[in-house]
Design an enzyme around this catalytic site. Structure first.
Site: not given
Ligand code: GUN
Length: 295
Positions: A54, A98, A121
């Site tokens: 990311k 995350q 998110d």
């Molecule tokens: N863990 C797995 N997928 C995601 C996501 O789309 N966002 C976040 N913050 N954590 C994750």
């Protein structure tokens, strides 16, 4: 039948370059460089890889990213303090925590503590509510990635039966909420679906999945979806990322399902890259929204 492969990697690259152009225009016009703060708690290897990807994608698109690492022993209170600081920091436009978080942390109260305007998110209750009401502030990244990929391949959802296996807050529930809208932002053809959500308590799972025009597997169970569960000529979207004996496999038994489906996403190289591209989209949108809101 040998299924067409829906190439998430190249579709995401195209989306990212469009976003990078928009970022450059925004910054040239005096806008602040869109900045994402990614909070990573503990040392889960998969989460480390996701967060690094990311960050790299942000930088390649001309945005800034800040990685904030916290030890595995972090408490809920410490995380809430950190989020309070990030919420107040004017140079941070997007905040991502995350998941999954270590067991001692109250995940729901942590997600509730992210300022909804910085919630790239789209996990905050206010943003979930806006999506359900058909007036989304940010589209949730993985569901948006799925619908974006379908739209790029002109696979319409209007009037189609979409079966989602998995009711998570990250994929299953928000995807269902997007697809039942009249228009979730990608046009009428890529909404207006008849949606069924299956989960661990669903009876006769295979008979439901066999009625899907578009089948989405998002449960985190390696190769759960086999050819006998798939309708001939349907579209299969695999959201699973499972590590099995040092290999990454999806929730779909790719080789057998390829013989039945008309189109399928691979793992890796399917939905994963699109999730990241949609996060960049939200971070740019967040910077623009916050510019309007400033006094
Ligand atoms: N863990 C797995 N997928 C995601 C996501 O789309 N966002 C976040 N913050 N954590 C994750």
């Amino acid at each position: 039948m040998r299924a067409e492969i829906l190439d998430g990697k190249s579709t995401a690259a195209k989306a990212r370059s469009r976003i990078a152009e928009e970022v450059a225009q925004w910054v040239a016009g005096g806008g602040a460089i869109p900045t994402l703060a990614a909070v990573l708690v503990g040392d889960d290897p998969a989460s480390q890889v996701y967060v690094r990807n990311k960050e790299k994608a942000c930088q390649k698109a001309g945005m800034q990213s800040r990685l904030i690492r916290q030890p595995d022993s972090t408490t809920t209170e410490q995380l809430l303090d950190l989020l309070a600081q990030l919420n107040l920091a004017p140079e941070v436009h997007g905040i991502l925590v995350q998941l999954p978080l270590p067991k001692q942390i109250d995940t729901q109260s942590v997600l509730d503590a992210v300022d909804p305007i910085k919630d790239v998110d789209a996990f905050a209750p206010e943003n979930v509510g806006l999506l359900v009401q058909g007036r989304p502030r940010y589209l949730p990244c993985t569901p948006h990635g799925i619908v974006h990929l379908l739209a790029e391949y002109r696979i319409e959802t209007l009037g189609k039966h979409v079966v989602i296996v998995g009711r998570s807050d990250i994929v299953g529930k928000p995807l269902a909420n997007m697809l039942v809208q009249r228009d979730a932002g990608l046009g009428k053809s890529f909404a207006n679906a008849t949606v069924t959500v299956c989960h661990s308590q669903s009876e006769n799972l295979a008979s439901i999945t066999r009625s899907a025009d578009i089948l989405v597997a998002a449960v985190g169970r390696p190769k759960l979806v086999t050819a006998d569960m798939v309708k001939l000529g349907s579209v299969v979207i695999d959201v699973g990322i499972n590590r099995v004996e040092d290999q990454i496999v999806g929730d779909v038994d790719f080789d057998s399902v390829c013989e039945v489906a008309a189109a399928i996403t691979p793992v890796p190289g399917g939905i994963g890259p699109l999730t990241i591209a949609m996060l960049l989209r939200n971070t740019l949108n967040a910077a623009k929204l916050q510019a309007i809101q400033q006094p």
